[in-house]
Design a protein around this motif. Structure first.
Motif, PDB file in Angstrom:
ATOM      1  N   LEU A  40      24.125  32.282  30.118  1.00 20.89           N
ATOM      2  CA  LEU A  40      24.341  32.490  31.542  1.00 20.89           C
ATOM      3  C   LEU A  40      25.824  32.336  31.899  1.00 20.89           C
ATOM      4  CD1 LEU A  40      22.874  32.985  34.251  1.00 20.89           C
ATOM      5  CD2 LEU A  40      22.807  30.502  34.503  1.00 20.89           C
ATOM      6  N   ILE A  41      26.458  31.317  31.368  1.00 17.43           N
ATOM      7  CA  ILE A  41      27.892  31.115  31.593  1.00 17.43           C
ATOM      8  C   ILE A  41      28.679  32.299  31.054  1.00 17.43           C
ATOM      9  CG2 ILE A  41      29.887  29.691  30.940  1.00 17.43           C
ATOM     10  CD1 ILE A  41      27.927  27.280  30.979  1.00 17.43           C
ATOM     11  N   LEU A  42      28.343  32.726  29.854  1.00 24.38           N
ATOM     12  CA  LEU A  42      29.024  33.866  29.253  1.00 24.38           C
ATOM     13  C   LEU A  42      28.815  35.134  30.081  1.00 24.38           C
ATOM     14  CD1 LEU A  42      30.671  34.975  26.868  1.00 24.38           C
ATOM     15  CD2 LEU A  42      28.517  35.341  25.671  1.00 24.38           C
ATOM     16  N   GLY A  43      27.587  35.371  30.491  1.00 22.42           N
ATOM     17  CA  GLY A  43      27.283  36.561  31.277  1.00 22.42           C
ATOM     18  C   GLY A  43      27.946  36.563  32.643  1.00 22.42           C
ATOM     19  N   PHE A  44      28.181  35.391  33.209  1.00 23.61           N
ATOM     20  CA  PHE A  44      28.847  35.290  34.505  1.00 23.61           C
ATOM     21  C   PHE A  44      30.358  35.397  34.369  1.00 23.61           C
ATOM     22  CE2 PHE A  44      30.800  32.532  37.766  1.00 23.61           C
ATOM     23  CZ  PHE A  44      30.400  33.222  38.904  1.00 23.61           C
ATOM     24  N   CYS A  45      30.920  34.806  33.320  1.00 25.23           N
ATOM     25  CA  CYS A  45      32.375  34.706  33.193  1.00 25.23           C
ATOM     26  C   CYS A  45      33.046  35.989  32.705  1.00 25.23           C
ATOM     27  CB  CYS A  45      32.743  33.547  32.268  1.00 25.23           C
ATOM     28  SG  CYS A  45      32.496  31.945  33.053  1.00 25.23           S
ATOM     29  N   VAL A  46      32.394  36.750  31.859  1.00 26.11           N
ATOM     30  CA  VAL A  46      33.030  37.970  31.346  1.00 26.11           C
ATOM     31  C   VAL A  46      33.347  38.950  32.474  1.00 26.11           C
ATOM     32  CG1 VAL A  46      32.695  39.993  29.878  1.00 26.11           C
ATOM     33  CG2 VAL A  46      32.173  37.724  28.997  1.00 26.11           C
ATOM     34  N   PRO A  47      32.390  39.272  33.349  1.00 24.15           N
ATOM     35  CA  PRO A  47      32.753  40.153  34.462  1.00 24.15           C
ATOM     36  C   PRO A  47      33.746  39.496  35.425  1.00 24.15           C
ATOM     37  CG  PRO A  47      30.369  39.960  34.290  1.00 24.15           C
ATOM     38  CD  PRO A  47      30.958  38.999  33.329  1.00 24.15           C
ATOM     39  N   LEU A  48      33.666  38.173  35.575  1.00 24.25           N
ATOM     40  CA  LEU A  48      34.582  37.472  36.468  1.00 24.25           C
ATOM     41  C   LEU A  48      36.026  37.589  35.988  1.00 24.25           C
ATOM     42  CD1 LEU A  48      34.582  35.703  39.012  1.00 24.25           C
ATOM     43  CD2 LEU A  48      34.450  33.710  37.503  1.00 24.25           C
ATOM     44  N   VAL A  49      36.241  37.575  34.677  1.00 24.03           N
ATOM     45  CA  VAL A  49      37.588  37.757  34.124  1.00 24.03           C
ATOM     46  C   VAL A  49      38.147  39.102  34.562  1.00 24.03           C
ATOM     47  CG1 VAL A  49      38.901  38.097  31.986  1.00 24.03           C
ATOM     48  CG2 VAL A  49      37.229  36.269  32.129  1.00 24.03           C
ATOM     49  N   VAL A  50      37.363  40.141  34.383  1.00 15.63           N
ATOM     50  CA  VAL A  50      37.820  41.494  34.711  1.00 15.63           C
ATOM     51  C   VAL A  50      38.054  41.637  36.217  1.00 15.63           C
ATOM     52  CG1 VAL A  50      37.193  43.935  34.640  1.00 15.63           C
ATOM     53  CG2 VAL A  50      36.659  42.454  32.704  1.00 15.63           C
ATOM     54  N   ILE A  51      37.127  41.145  37.021  1.00 11.73           N
ATOM     55  CA  ILE A  51      37.236  41.284  38.473  1.00 11.73           C
ATOM     56  C   ILE A  51      38.447  40.520  39.006  1.00 11.73           C
ATOM     57  CG2 ILE A  51      36.122  40.649  40.652  1.00 11.73           C
ATOM     58  CD1 ILE A  51      33.419  41.229  39.189  1.00 11.73           C
ATOM     59  N   CYS A  52      38.626  39.291  38.577  1.00 13.10           N
ATOM     60  CA  CYS A  52      39.762  38.497  39.054  1.00 13.10           C
ATOM     61  C   CYS A  52      41.092  39.081  38.608  1.00 13.10           C
ATOM     62  CB  CYS A  52      39.653  37.053  38.575  1.00 13.10           C
ATOM     63  SG  CYS A  52      38.435  36.074  39.451  1.00 13.10           S
ATOM     64  N   PHE A  53      41.167  39.533  37.379  1.00 17.34           N
ATOM     65  CA  PHE A  53      42.411  40.107  36.889  1.00 17.34           C
ATOM     66  C   PHE A  53      42.743  41.391  37.641  1.00 17.34           C
ATOM     67  CE2 PHE A  53      45.050  42.628  34.029  1.00 17.34           C
ATOM     68  CZ  PHE A  53      46.056  41.729  33.767  1.00 17.34           C
ATOM     69  N   TYR A  54      41.759  42.241  37.831  1.00 14.86           N
ATOM     70  CA  TYR A  54      41.976  43.493  38.556  1.00 14.86           C
ATOM     71  C   TYR A  54      42.410  43.213  39.997  1.00 14.86           C
ATOM     72  CZ  TYR A  54      41.110  48.110  40.530  1.00 14.86           C
ATOM     73  OH  TYR A  54      41.254  49.307  41.175  1.00 14.86           O
ATOM     74  N   ALA A  55      41.764  42.260  40.643  1.00 16.75           N
ATOM     75  CA  ALA A  55      42.124  41.924  42.019  1.00 16.75           C
ATOM     76  C   ALA A  55      43.532  41.346  42.099  1.00 16.75           C
ATOM     77  CB  ALA A  55      41.109  40.940  42.589  1.00 16.75           C
ATOM     78  N   ALA A  56      43.918  40.553  41.115  1.00 15.12           N
ATOM     79  CA  ALA A  56      45.265  39.985  41.099  1.00 15.12           C
ATOM     80  C   ALA A  56      46.321  41.075  40.941  1.00 15.12           C
ATOM     81  CB  ALA A  56      45.392  38.960  39.979  1.00 15.12           C
ATOM     82  N   VAL A  57      46.071  42.019  40.061  1.00 17.06           N
ATOM     83  CA  VAL A  57      47.020  43.127  39.865  1.00 17.06           C
ATOM     84  C   VAL A  57      47.112  43.974  41.128  1.00 17.06           C
ATOM     85  CG1 VAL A  57      47.427  45.247  38.569  1.00 17.06           C
ATOM     86  CG2 VAL A  57      46.770  43.167  37.356  1.00 17.06           C
ATOM     87  N   GLN A  58      45.967  44.260  41.744  1.00 18.12           N
ATOM     88  CA  GLN A  58      45.979  45.063  42.976  1.00 18.12           C
ATOM     89  C   GLN A  58      46.724  44.329  44.091  1.00 18.12           C
ATOM     90  OE1 GLN A  58      45.412  48.031  43.136  1.00 18.12           O
ATOM     91  NE2 GLN A  58      44.002  48.484  41.499  1.00 18.12           N
ATOM     92  N   ASN A  59      46.512  43.032  44.208  1.00 17.80           N
ATOM     93  CA  ASN A  59      47.195  42.256  45.235  1.00 17.80           C
ATOM     94  C   ASN A  59      48.698  42.219  44.985  1.00 17.80           C
ATOM     95  OD1 ASN A  59      47.807  40.585  47.335  1.00 17.80           O
ATOM     96  ND2 ASN A  59      46.927  38.766  46.424  1.00 17.80           N
ATOM     97  N   ALA A  60      49.090  42.031  43.747  1.00 19.64           N
ATOM     98  CA  ALA A  60      50.520  41.992  43.425  1.00 19.64           C
ATOM     99  C   ALA A  60      51.181  43.336  43.706  1.00 19.64           C
ATOM    100  CB  ALA A  60      50.715  41.591  41.970  1.00 19.64           C
ATOM    101  N   ARG A  61      50.512  44.430  43.384  1.00 20.06           N
ATOM    102  CA  ARG A  61      51.067  45.753  43.662  1.00 20.06           C
ATOM    103  C   ARG A  61      51.175  46.008  45.153  1.00 20.06           C
ATOM    104  NH1 ARG A  61      48.027  49.707  39.333  1.00 20.06           N
ATOM    105  NH2 ARG A  61      49.205  49.025  37.507  1.00 20.06           N
ATOM    106  N   ALA A  62      50.197  45.547  45.924  1.00 21.95           N
ATOM    107  CA  ALA A  62      50.203  45.781  47.364  1.00 21.95           C
ATOM    108  C   ALA A  62      51.321  44.994  48.051  1.00 21.95           C
ATOM    109  CB  ALA A  62      48.858  45.385  47.956  1.00 21.95           C
ATOM    110  N   ASN A  63      51.703  43.863  47.484  1.00 22.23           N
ATOM    111  CA  ASN A  63      52.731  43.015  48.096  1.00 22.23           C
ATOM    112  C   ASN A  63      54.081  43.155  47.428  1.00 22.23           C
ATOM    113  OD1 ASN A  63      51.066  41.763  50.096  1.00 22.23           O
ATOM    114  ND2 ASN A  63      50.057  40.687  48.416  1.00 22.23           N
ATOM    115  N   GLN A  64      54.250  44.179  46.623  1.00 18.91           N
ATOM    116  CA  GLN A  64      55.527  44.411  45.940  1.00 18.91           C
ATOM    117  C   GLN A  64      56.567  44.885  46.933  1.00 18.91           C
ATOM    118  OE1 GLN A  64      55.280  47.300  42.851  1.00 18.91           O
ATOM    119  NE2 GLN A  64      55.831  45.812  41.313  1.00 18.91           N
ATOM    120  N   LYS A  65      57.787  44.444  46.774  1.00 26.50           N
ATOM    121  CA  LYS A  65      58.863  44.864  47.693  1.00 26.50           C
ATOM    122  C   LYS A  65      59.849  45.748  47.019  1.00 26.50           C
ATOM    123  CE  LYS A  65      58.395  40.873  50.561  1.00 26.50           C
ATOM    124  NZ  LYS A  65      58.974  39.707  51.116  1.00 26.50           N
TER     125      LYS A  65
END
Length: 65
Positions: A40-65
Motif C-alpha cells: 500500500l505504501i509503495l502503491g501510494f508513493c510511486v505516483p506521489l513522486v511523479v505528481i509532486c515532481f511534475y507539480a514542482a517543475v510546473q510551478n518553477a516554470r510558471a514563476n520564472q523571471k
C-alpha cells in the motif's frame, strides 16, 4: 525556486525514499509491517513522486523571471 516548489520537491524526495524502502522490504521476504501495508505504501508513493515532481517543475516554470 519558490517555497511551494521546494515543498513539492521535498515531498517527492520523501515519497521516493519510502518507495525504495518498500521495495527493499518486499524483496527481503518478510516486511516488518507485513506485505499488505508495505504494498500500500509503495502503491501510494510511486505516483506521489511523479505528481509532486511534475507539480514542482510546473510551478518553477510558471514563476520564472
Amino acid at each position: 525556486m519558490t517555497l511551494k516548489s521546494g515543498v513539492l520537491i521535498a515531498g517527492s524526495c520523501l515519497a521516493a525514499i519510502a518507495s525504495v524502502g518498500s521495495v527493499f522490504e518486499l524483496s527481503s521476504g518478510q516486511p516488518d509491517w507485513g506485505v499488505g501495508p508495505t504494498r500500500l505504501i509503495l502503491g501510494f508513493c510511486v505516483p506521489l513522486v511523479v505528481i509532486c515532481f511534475y507539480a514542482a517543475v510546473q510551478n518553477a516554470r510558471a514563476n520564472q523571471k
